[in-house]
Design an enzyme around this catalytic site. Structure first.
Site: not given
Ligand SMILES: [Zn+2]
Length: 446
Positions: A85, A116, A150-151, A176, A420
């Site tokens: 995601d 990301d 995850e986000e 990770d 982001h």
């Molecule tokens: Zn991430």
């Protein structure tokens, strides 16, 4: 102008992934279709992974692939994690290339998720697919754990971690997202370093509420609710928590001393050797340096009152804390109460998650990471550090001792700022080295 045929396949695959807008925070408006399409895309792009590995789905968004090893290792499997995601795009931002077009240009792939975390995901899958094509079988089981929320702090990774625990499987090594191969990790340290997150801070939000007597503002008592809250917030200054340097930070300083020259080298050596000193120095520096060594306290919201001439009977403040390794939500809340020392101010923990434990750096799993790095990124040292942000791997870290947060991709400072943000991109050469890293890692398993 390059034709599509000149595009390296790994870049084309990442481009396809970017074109699916798996924005977990916009699930309500976009629906689950991009996520389902993504799972189908993986089967199309990685036919060997699809046919040779066993895929289990945990909750709607958790994908867990198992690649059976030559033997059942007594000390557990390798787990490679990533999330598919992405965070939303601000419509008012001006991207050079549309964020969900997956444009490939000038040796880079552009779009939301390039770093990301679809870039890190693509390098894992490419490595496994390539090894399968060679007929390679890993020495021990390898799991690929991919979360789709995850986000949004979703439950996919929690469910996958729970499945491991229920089955009594403790991973030998978990890798990770988190650190990357970066330029000049500290301002006075030249060269590149592979920053490997060995722990992550916890997070806690508390609400402070003060009650007082309401009434007219013309004759206020000494302690109104608003004054109590102001005093409580003031008491939660930067010194609320004692600084303490985590082992990882001392190791980081010692190791970076090796790449520094002149006075910086000596300074880093001394700071690395004397944790109480580095704790004091970093705390005094404030900002990011201080955040490395202590629980930080950030008042984020304050409210009270509805009219300019009326004393409110209640005032509140919301405070966000990032909890240092070695402390807990409980101990941090207790300290907040002690510091405020006002029985008429209540402290309520709205949400909290403990910091992770700290993974060692003198063990075989960390040595394996360094070995793989020597293949993919020769001459780049593996340097431990502590992450400020949360990753899915924290759910594993509760029961697995060797959890490392590292994506084997070069990320410049500008590229990291685009995570982001705007114009997220990854270099194709970086993807190719990332694939090499994971291949080396899996090949060297014992
Ligand atoms: Zn991430």
């Amino acid at each position: 102008m390059a034709t599509m045929n000149d595009v390296p396949p790994i870049a084309a695959r990442l481009s396809r992934m970017i074109q699916l807008p798996t924005v977990s925070a916009e699930l309500k408006t976009r629906g689950t279709a991009p996520f389902e399409d993504f799972v189908a895309l993986l089967a199309e792009l990685y036919p060997r992974v699809h046919s040779d590995l066993v895929l289990e789905r945990h909750t709607e968004f958790g994908l867990l692939y198992r690649w059976a090893g030559r033997r059942e290792a007594v000390d557990g499997p390798l787990v490679l994690m990533a999330h598919y995601d992405v965070v939303p795009v601000d419509e008012s931002d001006d991207w050079t290339h549309p964020p969900f077009a997956g444009v490939i240009e000038n040796g880079s792939v552009y779009g939301r998720g390039a770093l990301d975390d679809k870039g890190p995901l693509v390098v894992i899958l490419d490595a496994v697919e390539n090894l399968l094509a060679e007929g390679f079988v890993p020495a021990r089981d390898v799991y690929l754990s991919f979360g789709g929320n995850e986000e949004t702090y979703g439950s996919a990774a929690i469910a996958i971690a729970a499945a491991f625990q229920e089955r009594g499987i403790v991973p030998w090594l978990v890798v990770d997202e988190g650190g990357a191969v970066v330029d000049a990790p500290l301002p006075f340290v030249p060269g590149r370093a592979a920053m490997i997150g060995v722990g992550e801070k916890g997070v806690m939000t508390v609400r402070l509420t003060a009650r007082g007597d309401g009434g007219h503002a013309s004759a206020p008592p000494n302690r109104t609710a608003v004054r109590r809250i102001a005093r409580a917030v003031e008491r939660l200054g930067p010194g609320t928590f004692r600084p303490r340097t985590p082992q990882a930070v001392s190791r980081m300083l010692t190791q970076l001393a090796g790449s520094a020259t002149g006075p910086a080298r000596l300074l880093l050596r001394v700071l690395g050797a004397l944790p109480p000193l580095s704790a004091r120095v970093f705390a005094a520096l404030g900002g990011e340096a201080a955040a490395l060594v202590r629980t930080t306290v950030a008042p984020t919201m304050q409210s009270g009152g509805t009219a300019a001439n009326v004393l409110p009977s209640q005032a509140t403040a919301t405070v966000n804390l990032r909890i240092a390794l070695g402390e807990t939500v409980q101990s941090a809340a207790a300290r907040v109460r002690r510091r405020i020392a006002d029985p008429r101010v209540s402290v309520e923990v709205l949400e909290g998650s403990d910091p992770s434990p700290e993974s060692p750096t003198d063990n075989a799993p960390f040595a394996l990471l360094a070995d793989a790095l020597a293949v993919s990124h020769p001459g780049v040292p593996a340097v431990p550090y502590v992450m400020m942000a949360a990753t899915d791997s924290r759910h594993f870290h509760r029961f697995a001792p060797a959890v490392y947060r590292f994506a084997p991709l070069e990320m410049s400072n500008a590229q990291r700022a685009a995570i982001h943000g705007v114009d997220e991109s990854v270099e194709i050469a970086a993807l190719e080295r990332g694939e090499r890293f994971h291949r080396a890692l899996i090949e060297r398993l014992q």
